[in-house]
Each structure stands twice: as structure tokens, then as C-alpha cells.
Design a protein around this motif. Structure first.
Motif, PDB file in Angstrom:
ATOM      1  N   GLU A  22       0.831  -1.200   0.000  1.00 35.99           N
ATOM      2  CA  GLU A  22       0.000   0.000   0.000  1.00 35.99           C
ATOM      3  C   GLU A  22       0.864   1.247   0.000  1.00 35.99           C
ATOM      4  OE1 GLU A  22      -2.778  -0.164   3.203  1.00 35.99           O
ATOM      5  OE2 GLU A  22      -3.699  -2.016   2.493  1.00 35.99           O
ATOM      6  N   GLU A  23       1.960   1.240   0.784  1.00 34.84           N
ATOM      7  CA  GLU A  23       2.849   2.392   0.825  1.00 34.84           C
ATOM      8  C   GLU A  23       3.499   2.622  -0.532  1.00 34.84           C
ATOM      9  OE1 GLU A  23       5.645   1.893   3.970  1.00 34.84           O
ATOM     10  OE2 GLU A  23       4.098   1.860   5.513  1.00 34.84           O
ATOM     11  N   GLU A  24       3.910   1.552  -1.206  1.00 38.00           N
ATOM     12  CA  GLU A  24       4.518   1.678  -2.518  1.00 38.00           C
ATOM     13  C   GLU A  24       3.529   2.258  -3.522  1.00 38.00           C
ATOM     14  OE1 GLU A  24       6.095  -2.076  -3.663  1.00 38.00           O
ATOM     15  OE2 GLU A  24       7.526  -2.141  -2.019  1.00 38.00           O
ATOM     16  N   GLU A  25       2.287   1.841  -3.455  1.00 41.46           N
ATOM     17  CA  GLU A  25       1.283   2.342  -4.371  1.00 41.46           C
ATOM     18  C   GLU A  25       1.018   3.827  -4.138  1.00 41.46           C
ATOM     19  OE1 GLU A  25      -2.190  -0.060  -4.147  1.00 41.46           O
ATOM     20  OE2 GLU A  25      -1.141  -1.874  -4.764  1.00 41.46           O
ATOM     21  N   GLU A  26       1.055   4.269  -2.892  1.00 38.58           N
ATOM     22  CA  GLU A  26       0.816   5.672  -2.585  1.00 38.58           C
ATOM     23  C   GLU A  26       1.942   6.550  -3.114  1.00 38.58           C
ATOM     24  OE1 GLU A  26       0.181   6.041   1.577  1.00 38.58           O
ATOM     25  OE2 GLU A  26      -1.584   4.760   1.561  1.00 38.58           O
ATOM     26  N   ASP A  27       3.167   6.040  -3.143  1.00 39.52           N
ATOM     27  CA  ASP A  27       4.306   6.808  -3.595  1.00 39.52           C
ATOM     28  C   ASP A  27       4.306   7.005  -5.110  1.00 39.52           C
ATOM     29  OD1 ASP A  27       6.589   5.305  -1.200  1.00 39.52           O
ATOM     30  OD2 ASP A  27       5.198   6.997  -0.996  1.00 39.52           O
ATOM     31  N   MET A  28       3.680   6.112  -5.848  1.00 42.74           N
ATOM     32  CA  MET A  28       3.670   6.215  -7.302  1.00 42.74           C
ATOM     33  C   MET A  28       2.745   7.353  -7.726  1.00 42.74           C
ATOM     34  SD  MET A  28       3.577   2.205  -8.365  1.00 42.74           S
ATOM     35  CE  MET A  28       3.507   2.598 -10.082  1.00 42.74           C
ATOM     36  N   VAL A  29       3.258   8.209  -8.598  1.00 45.22           N
ATOM     37  CA  VAL A  29       2.484   9.341  -9.083  1.00 45.22           C
ATOM     38  C   VAL A  29       2.503   9.294 -10.601  1.00 45.22           C
ATOM     39  CG1 VAL A  29       2.307  11.845  -9.120  1.00 45.22           C
ATOM     40  CG2 VAL A  29       3.113  10.695  -7.064  1.00 45.22           C
ATOM     41  N   ASP A  30       1.363   9.443 -11.190  1.00 45.15           N
ATOM     42  CA  ASP A  30       1.248   9.428 -12.640  1.00 45.15           C
ATOM     43  C   ASP A  30       1.752  10.754 -13.197  1.00 45.15           C
ATOM     44  OD1 ASP A  30       0.608   8.975 -15.257  1.00 45.15           O
ATOM     45  OD2 ASP A  30      -1.567   8.897 -14.951  1.00 45.15           O
ATOM     46  N   PRO A  31       2.791  10.747 -14.030  1.00 43.10           N
ATOM     47  CA  PRO A  31       3.313  12.007 -14.567  1.00 43.10           C
ATOM     48  C   PRO A  31       2.297  12.728 -15.454  1.00 43.10           C
ATOM     49  CG  PRO A  31       4.429  10.129 -15.563  1.00 43.10           C
ATOM     50  CD  PRO A  31       3.552   9.599 -14.468  1.00 43.10           C
ATOM     51  N   LEU A  32       1.402  11.995 -16.071  1.00 45.08           N
ATOM     52  CA  LEU A  32       0.375  12.614 -16.901  1.00 45.08           C
ATOM     53  C   LEU A  32      -0.538  13.495 -16.060  1.00 45.08           C
ATOM     54  CD1 LEU A  32      -1.036  12.945 -19.630  1.00 45.08           C
ATOM     55  CD2 LEU A  32      -2.354  10.889 -19.092  1.00 45.08           C
ATOM     56  N   GLU A  33      -0.925  13.002 -14.880  1.00 45.15           N
ATOM     57  CA  GLU A  33      -1.803  13.783 -14.012  1.00 45.15           C
ATOM     58  C   GLU A  33      -1.106  15.053 -13.519  1.00 45.15           C
ATOM     59  OE1 GLU A  33      -5.034  13.382 -13.410  1.00 45.15           O
ATOM     60  OE2 GLU A  33      -4.925  11.721 -14.830  1.00 45.15           O
ATOM     61  N   LEU A  34       0.180  14.940 -13.197  1.00 43.73           N
ATOM     62  CA  LEU A  34       0.927  16.113 -12.746  1.00 43.73           C
ATOM     63  C   LEU A  34       1.006  17.164 -13.846  1.00 43.73           C
ATOM     64  CD1 LEU A  34       3.904  14.492 -10.811  1.00 43.73           C
ATOM     65  CD2 LEU A  34       1.944  15.711  -9.863  1.00 43.73           C
ATOM     66  N   ARG A  36      -1.032  17.509 -16.379  1.00 44.31           N
ATOM     67  CA  ARG A  36      -2.367  18.072 -16.617  1.00 44.31           C
ATOM     68  C   ARG A  36      -2.661  19.179 -15.611  1.00 44.31           C
ATOM     69  NH1 ARG A  36      -6.005  12.683 -17.876  1.00 44.31           N
ATOM     70  NH2 ARG A  36      -5.546  12.608 -20.101  1.00 44.31           N
ATOM     71  N   GLN A  37      -2.304  18.956 -14.349  1.00 47.30           N
ATOM     72  CA  GLN A  37      -2.531  19.975 -13.330  1.00 47.30           C
ATOM     73  C   GLN A  37      -1.734  21.234 -13.630  1.00 47.30           C
ATOM     74  OE1 GLN A  37      -1.556  18.061  -9.650  1.00 47.30           O
ATOM     75  NE2 GLN A  37      -3.463  16.895  -9.565  1.00 47.30           N
ATOM     76  N   VAL A  84      -0.099  19.505 -22.632  1.00 45.02           N
ATOM     77  CA  VAL A  84       0.499  18.286 -22.087  1.00 45.02           C
ATOM     78  C   VAL A  84       1.319  17.571 -23.155  1.00 45.02           C
ATOM     79  CG1 VAL A  84      -0.038  15.967 -21.230  1.00 45.02           C
ATOM     80  CG2 VAL A  84      -1.218  17.936 -20.274  1.00 45.02           C
ATOM     81  N   SER A  85       0.834  17.543 -24.383  1.00 42.87           N
ATOM     82  CA  SER A  85       1.531  16.795 -25.433  1.00 42.87           C
ATOM     83  C   SER A  85       2.924  17.345 -25.685  1.00 42.87           C
ATOM     84  CB  SER A  85       0.714  16.795 -26.721  1.00 42.87           C
ATOM     85  OG  SER A  85       0.668  18.094 -27.285  1.00 42.87           O
ATOM     86  N   HIS A  86       3.112  18.643 -25.522  1.00 49.77           N
ATOM     87  CA  HIS A  86       4.432  19.226 -25.739  1.00 49.77           C
ATOM     88  C   HIS A  86       5.388  18.906 -24.599  1.00 49.77           C
ATOM     89  CE1 HIS A  86       3.552  21.444 -29.373  1.00 49.77           C
ATOM     90  NE2 HIS A  86       2.403  21.833 -28.816  1.00 49.77           N
ATOM     91  N   LYS A  87       4.881  18.692 -23.413  1.00 46.55           N
ATOM     92  CA  LYS A  87       5.733  18.469 -22.245  1.00 46.55           C
ATOM     93  C   LYS A  87       5.922  17.001 -21.911  1.00 46.55           C
ATOM     94  CE  LYS A  87       4.417  22.835 -20.171  1.00 46.55           C
ATOM     95  NZ  LYS A  87       3.818  23.511 -19.040  1.00 46.55           N
ATOM     96  N   LEU A  88       4.919  16.187 -22.147  1.00 43.62           N
ATOM     97  CA  LEU A  88       4.935  14.806 -21.681  1.00 43.62           C
ATOM     98  C   LEU A  88       6.016  13.973 -22.349  1.00 43.62           C
ATOM     99  CD1 LEU A  88       3.590  12.647 -19.911  1.00 43.62           C
ATOM    100  CD2 LEU A  88       2.129  12.119 -21.837  1.00 43.62           C
ATOM    101  N   PHE A  89       6.180  14.105 -23.645  1.00 41.23           N
ATOM    102  CA  PHE A  89       7.093  13.219 -24.350  1.00 41.23           C
ATOM    103  C   PHE A  89       8.559  13.552 -24.094  1.00 41.23           C
ATOM    104  CE2 PHE A  89       3.093  12.769 -26.658  1.00 41.23           C
ATOM    105  CZ  PHE A  89       2.940  11.411 -26.508  1.00 41.23           C
ATOM    106  N   HIS A  90       8.827  14.726 -23.534  1.00 34.70           N
ATOM    107  CA  HIS A  90      10.182  15.049 -23.153  1.00 34.70           C
ATOM    108  C   HIS A  90      10.581  14.325 -21.871  1.00 34.70           C
ATOM    109  CE1 HIS A  90      10.707  18.073 -26.230  1.00 34.70           C
ATOM    110  NE2 HIS A  90       9.520  18.553 -25.925  1.00 34.70           N
ATOM    111  N   SER A  91       9.600  13.947 -21.053  1.00 37.68           N
ATOM    112  CA  SER A  91       9.898  13.290 -19.795  1.00 37.68           C
ATOM    113  C   SER A  91       9.780  11.773 -19.876  1.00 37.68           C
ATOM    114  CB  SER A  91       8.971  13.806 -18.690  1.00 37.68           C
ATOM    115  OG  SER A  91       7.645  13.421 -18.959  1.00 37.68           O
TER     116      SER A  91
END
Length: 93
Positions: A22-34, A36-37, A84-91
């Protein structure tokens, strides 16, 4: 007949393993969501969000109307996804 395998140990390792997962799952963050925000805070997206919110309040204030905010929603999503499309593929590795 069902056979169960039991291990004799001190404490309860099954619960500890579940907590670690559960702790490992909480640490994972979707870069797409970040991204988008972050993109939603850009000037173009903020403008489109304002138009969408105005439309939603206008439609919500009426008891019966044929108007919906589909166009405004699509405009907002398009602006956000374009950013997002301009930033996402660079990461992406």
C-alpha cells in the motif's frame, strides 16, 4: 479438498507485506496527471476553464434549456491536452 499452507513466524508477516504494498502504491504518481494539473494553470487553459464555468452556471441557472457546454468542455480539454503533449514526451524515457 482445499489445502492451506501456513507459516509459523513471530508476528504477522502477511499484514506487513500488505502495508508495504500500500505504501509503494501511494508513492507512485502518474506524470500525466501532474502535467495536466500544471497545464490547467496556464493562461490559455485558465481562459477556457472560465468559459466552461460560465456556460455551466448559465445552463445550471435555467430550469429547461437545450443548451449544453459540450463545445466549451472540448475546447478546454483540447487546450489542456495540447499543452500536455508538448511536455509529456520530453519526460518519457
Amino acid at each position: 479438498m482445499v489445502f492451506e499452507e501456513k507459516m509459523i513466524t513471530n508476528g504477522e508477516p502477511e499484514e506487513e507485506e500488505e502495508e508495504e504494498e500500500e505504501e509503494e502504491e501511494e508513492d507512485m504518481v502518474d506524470p500525466l496527471e501532474l502535467m495536466r494539473q500544471k497545464c490547467e494553470e496556464s493562461e490559455h487553459c485558465v481562459h477556457n476553464r472560465e468559459l466552461l464555468e460560465k456556460c455551466e452556471s448559465r445552463v445550471g441557472s435555467r430550469s429547461s434549456t437545450n443548451e449544453d457546454c459540450t463545445e466549451e468542455l472540448f475546447d478546454f480539454l483540447h487546450a489542456r491536452d495540447h499543452c500536455v503533449s508538448h511536455k509529456l514526451f520530453h519526460s518519457v524515457k
